[in-house]
Write an enzyme that holds these catalytic residues in place. Structure first.
Site, PDB file in Angstrom:
ATOM      1  N   ASP A 162       0.931  -1.403   0.129  1.00 18.94           N
ATOM      2  CA  ASP A 162       0.115   0.143  -0.100  1.00 18.94           C
ATOM      3  C   ASP A 162       0.853   1.182  -0.042  1.00 18.94           C
ATOM      4  O   ASP A 162       2.015   1.208   0.463  1.00 18.94           O
ATOM      5  CB  ASP A 162      -0.878   0.059   1.037  1.00 18.94           C
ATOM      6  CG  ASP A 162      -2.008  -1.111   1.155  1.00 18.94           C
ATOM      7  OD1 ASP A 162      -2.194  -1.515   0.244  1.00 18.94           O
ATOM      8  OD2 ASP A 162      -2.609  -1.159   2.175  1.00 18.94           O
ATOM      9  N   ARG A 212      -1.326  -0.747  -8.359  1.00 18.58           N
ATOM     10  CA  ARG A 212      -2.661  -0.192  -8.017  1.00 18.58           C
ATOM     11  C   ARG A 212      -2.842   1.111  -8.260  1.00 18.58           C
ATOM     12  O   ARG A 212      -2.199   1.788  -7.440  1.00 18.58           O
ATOM     13  CB  ARG A 212      -2.908  -0.860  -6.739  1.00 18.58           C
ATOM     14  CG  ARG A 212      -4.461  -0.269  -6.238  1.00 18.58           C
ATOM     15  CD  ARG A 212      -4.603  -0.261  -4.814  1.00 18.58           C
ATOM     16  NE  ARG A 212      -4.512  -1.784  -4.143  1.00 18.58           N
ATOM     17  CZ  ARG A 212      -4.406  -1.991  -3.027  1.00 18.58           C
ATOM     18  NH1 ARG A 212      -3.874  -1.026  -1.897  1.00 18.58           N
ATOM     19  NH2 ARG A 212      -4.252  -3.173  -2.516  1.00 18.58           N
ATOM     20  N   LYS A 234      -6.910   6.936  -5.814  1.00 17.60           N
ATOM     21  CA  LYS A 234      -7.065   8.359  -5.846  1.00 17.60           C
ATOM     22  C   LYS A 234      -5.815   9.086  -4.882  1.00 17.60           C
ATOM     23  O   LYS A 234      -5.430  10.224  -5.023  1.00 17.60           O
ATOM     24  CB  LYS A 234      -8.302   9.194  -5.538  1.00 17.60           C
ATOM     25  CG  LYS A 234      -9.487   9.047  -6.643  1.00 17.60           C
ATOM     26  CD  LYS A 234     -10.547   9.873  -6.148  1.00 17.60           C
ATOM     27  CE  LYS A 234     -11.806   9.760  -7.368  1.00 17.60           C
ATOM     28  NZ  LYS A 234     -12.872  10.273  -6.870  1.00 17.60           N
ATOM     29  N   ARG A 256     -10.472   7.091   8.470  1.00 21.64           N
ATOM     30  CA  ARG A 256     -10.478   7.260   7.072  1.00 21.64           C
ATOM     31  C   ARG A 256     -11.585   7.035   6.210  1.00 21.64           C
ATOM     32  O   ARG A 256     -12.094   7.861   5.445  1.00 21.64           O
ATOM     33  CB  ARG A 256      -9.127   6.744   6.341  1.00 21.64           C
ATOM     34  CG  ARG A 256      -7.884   7.548   6.952  1.00 21.64           C
ATOM     35  CD  ARG A 256      -6.585   7.300   6.002  1.00 21.64           C
ATOM     36  NE  ARG A 256      -6.489   5.754   5.607  1.00 21.64           N
ATOM     37  CZ  ARG A 256      -5.488   5.033   6.587  1.00 21.64           C
ATOM     38  NH1 ARG A 256      -4.930   5.584   7.366  1.00 21.64           N
ATOM     39  NH2 ARG A 256      -5.384   3.793   6.431  1.00 21.64           N
TER      40      ARG A 256
HETATM   41  P1  FDA Z   1     -14.691   8.855  -4.315  1.00 26.93           P
HETATM   42  O1  FDA Z   1     -14.108   9.099  -2.781  1.00 26.93           O
HETATM   43  O2  FDA Z   1     -15.000  10.335  -4.919  1.00 26.93           O
HETATM   44  O3  FDA Z   1     -16.063   7.761  -3.916  1.00 26.93           O
HETATM   45  C1  FDA Z   1     -16.975   7.607  -5.204  1.00 26.93           C
HETATM   46  C2  FDA Z   1     -18.025   6.933  -4.634  1.00 26.93           C
HETATM   47  O4  FDA Z   1     -17.813   5.977  -3.800  1.00 26.93           O
HETATM   48  C3  FDA Z   1     -18.692   7.994  -3.484  1.00 26.93           C
HETATM   49  O5  FDA Z   1     -19.440   8.799  -3.941  1.00 26.93           O
HETATM   50  C4  FDA Z   1     -19.626   6.960  -2.513  1.00 26.93           C
HETATM   51  O6  FDA Z   1     -20.616   6.533  -3.434  1.00 26.93           O
HETATM   52  C5  FDA Z   1     -18.800   5.620  -2.895  1.00 26.93           C
HETATM   53  N1  FDA Z   1     -17.705   5.663  -1.551  1.00 26.93           N
HETATM   54  C6  FDA Z   1     -16.419   6.081  -1.463  1.00 26.93           C
HETATM   55  N2  FDA Z   1     -15.919   5.678  -0.280  1.00 26.93           N
HETATM   56  C7  FDA Z   1     -17.109   5.546   0.569  1.00 26.93           C
HETATM   57  C8  FDA Z   1     -17.236   5.306   2.023  1.00 26.93           C
HETATM   58  N3  FDA Z   1     -16.025   5.297   2.756  1.00 26.93           N
HETATM   59  N4  FDA Z   1     -18.340   4.841   2.457  1.00 26.93           N
HETATM   60  C9  FDA Z   1     -19.455   4.792   1.547  1.00 26.93           C
HETATM   61  N5  FDA Z   1     -19.344   5.007   0.271  1.00 26.93           N
HETATM   62  C10 FDA Z   1     -18.211   5.459  -0.114  1.00 26.93           C
HETATM   63  N6  FDA Z   1      -5.274   5.291  -0.804  1.00 26.93           N
HETATM   64  C11 FDA Z   1      -4.109   5.351  -0.549  1.00 26.93           C
HETATM   65  O7  FDA Z   1      -3.718   6.652  -0.315  1.00 26.93           O
HETATM   66  N7  FDA Z   1      -3.247   4.278  -0.525  1.00 26.93           N
HETATM   67  C12 FDA Z   1      -3.416   3.031  -0.700  1.00 26.93           C
HETATM   68  O8  FDA Z   1      -2.661   2.075  -0.738  1.00 26.93           O
HETATM   69  C13 FDA Z   1      -4.940   2.846  -1.158  1.00 26.93           C
HETATM   70  N8  FDA Z   1      -5.450   1.367  -1.324  1.00 26.93           N
HETATM   71  C14 FDA Z   1      -6.677   1.311  -1.780  1.00 26.93           C
HETATM   72  C15 FDA Z   1      -7.094  -0.060  -2.074  1.00 26.93           C
HETATM   73  C16 FDA Z   1      -8.276  -0.023  -2.595  1.00 26.93           C
HETATM   74  C17 FDA Z   1      -8.937  -1.481  -3.266  1.00 26.93           C
HETATM   75  C18 FDA Z   1      -9.189   1.079  -2.847  1.00 26.93           C
HETATM   76  C19 FDA Z   1     -10.491   0.684  -3.486  1.00 26.93           C
HETATM   77  C20 FDA Z   1      -8.839   2.274  -2.514  1.00 26.93           C
HETATM   78  C21 FDA Z   1      -7.577   2.330  -1.886  1.00 26.93           C
HETATM   79  N9  FDA Z   1      -7.183   3.638  -1.327  1.00 26.93           N
HETATM   80  C22 FDA Z   1      -5.958   3.801  -1.003  1.00 26.93           C
HETATM   81  C23 FDA Z   1      -8.184   4.746  -1.326  1.00 26.93           C
HETATM   82  C24 FDA Z   1      -8.312   5.499  -2.501  1.00 26.93           C
HETATM   83  O9  FDA Z   1      -7.329   6.325  -2.300  1.00 26.93           O
HETATM   84  C25 FDA Z   1      -9.546   6.316  -2.017  1.00 26.93           C
HETATM   85  O10 FDA Z   1      -9.375   7.254  -0.968  1.00 26.93           O
HETATM   86  C26 FDA Z   1     -11.064   5.666  -1.885  1.00 26.93           C
HETATM   87  O11 FDA Z   1     -10.911   4.871  -3.135  1.00 26.93           O
HETATM   88  C27 FDA Z   1     -11.937   6.683  -2.301  1.00 26.93           C
HETATM   89  O12 FDA Z   1     -11.599   7.210  -3.589  1.00 26.93           O
HETATM   90  P2  FDA Z   1     -12.761   6.804  -5.051  1.00 26.93           P
HETATM   91  O13 FDA Z   1     -11.986   6.618  -6.089  1.00 26.93           O
HETATM   92  O14 FDA Z   1     -13.443   5.574  -4.474  1.00 26.93           O
HETATM   93  O15 FDA Z   1     -13.644   8.084  -5.092  1.00 26.93           O
END
Ligand code: FDA
Length: 299
Positions: A125, A172, A175, A276
């Site tokens: 990660d 991976r 965002k 977070r």
């Molecule tokens: P966004 O936050 O805009 O979410 C899009 C939509 O998803 C929201 O509108 C909502 O509908 C839904 N959603 C998102 N989060 C939600 C929640 N907690 N509860 C309910 N609904 C929610 N970051 C990092 O800095 N280092 C890392 O190593 C990782 N590793 C990682 C692994 C995996 C498998 C994922 C999916 C994510 C990560 N992340 C991460 C976190 C990533 O950087 C990011 O913060 C989150 O995925 C949220 O971003 P989205 O792209 O989902 O968009």
């Protein structure tokens, strides 16, 4: 995010731990490996694969870092016993990055070697930007030493990310979740989305294996476009989502024939991760209100 939701996000650090624990239970398998195994089994039955994270970024000494590494070895052994389709995700701070780089390398390499012997993969990660150089350097060092079962994470919000891509074999892309200054990170929502797409295209163009980690519908759509335009074979990419977030959308991706991996955290160090996730929930105000109302009604 609505005004009330933003206000509650700011207040979260003041919310009592038991409330945070209750609110975040959907994001965490539970405190034990048995909990993680149960969740992974359920995911596998629905055609989803998993990556399991032993929560531990709050550790403070070398013994704790070794204990976390030990839990990864236990998890890998259990995956074999239970014939689960699962890999692991590790945070270098949990393996001792902030204590001693050699200790961290030793812990990481041992987990990677153990995983390789079992035909399994280790994803490192990415944490806050003070760790980016060291994380990429350890990834490259282990890859250079012949460990092909290790991958890393890049964060689209970092301004440097496009420059970090060349040569990375297995990434991976997400965002990014840590609070960063505008000097190092894009803050604007659309700028982060745009960077995500540009980085994904660059990764695909150089032939990296890509894990597309997002729940953002716009980015899922863009990723489907990129994957289809590049005619990527199904074994060259996967989608990834977090446990407890958009499981129905994950089901749809599986039904459409895409590989979908769910990030499954478990363990007793649940607090930082939980905060977070709650801060990202766009409906956090309603969520907190429902929890408080539930407590009042139960009384
Ligand atoms: P966004 O936050 O805009 O979410 C899009 C939509 O998803 C929201 O509108 C909502 O509908 C839904 N959603 C998102 N989060 C939600 C929640 N907690 N509860 C309910 N609904 C929610 N970051 C990092 O800095 N280092 C890392 O190593 C990782 N590793 C990682 C692994 C995996 C498998 C994922 C999916 C994510 C990560 N992340 C991460 C976190 C990533 O950087 C990011 O913060 C989150 O995925 C949220 O971003 P989205 O792209 O989902 O968009």
């Amino acid at each position: 995010m609505a005004l009330l939701d933003r206000a509650i996000v700011k207040l979260l650090p003041a919310v009592p731990r038991p409330v945070v624990q209750r609110l975040s239970s959907r994001y965490i398998a539970g405190p034990t490996l048995d909990d993680a195994v149960r969740v992974v089994r359920r995911l596998n039955a629905k055609g989803k694969v998993a990556t399991v994270d032993v929560l531990g970024e709050e550790i403070t000494n070398a013994d704790e870092a070794r204990a976390i590494a030990g839990q990864y070895h236990d998890a890998l052994a259990r995956f074999d016993e239970e014939q689960l389709d699962a890999t692991v995700s590790v945070k270098l701070t949990a393996l001792g990055l902030e204590l001693d780089l050699d200790l961290c390398r030793e812990n990481l390499e041992a987990v990677v070697v153990d995983a390789a012997a079992r035909g399994r993969f280790v994803r490192v990660d990415m944490e806050d930007s003070s760790t980016t150089d060291r994380t990429l350097a350890l990834y490259r060092e282990l890859r250079g030493a012949g460990h092909t079962n290790i991958g890393v994470v890049l964060q689209a919000y970092l301004r440097r990310t496009l420059r970090d891509i060349p040569g990375l074999e297995n990434v991976r892309i997400c965002k990014g979740i840590y609070i960063e200054s505008p000097e190092v990170a894009f803050r604007d929502y659309d700028a982060v989305r745009e960077s995500f797409v540009v980085c994904l295209e660059a990764l695909v163009a150089q032939g990296s294996y890509v894990a597309i980690a997002t729940h953002d519908e716009y980015l899922i759509g863009e990723a489907l476009r990129v994957v289809s335009e590049a005619r990527l074979a199904p074994d060259r990419y996967e989608f990834q989502m977090l446990l407890g977030v958009r499981p129905d959308r994950a089901d749809e991706l599986v039904a459409a024939g895409h590989k979908l991996r769910v990030y499954v955290p478990y363990g007793t160090h649940w607090y930082e991760y939980s905060v977070r996730r709650l801060q990202e929930n766009p409906k956090i105000a309603g969520y907190v209100a429902r929890d408080v109302a539930g407590v009042v009604l139960r009384r």
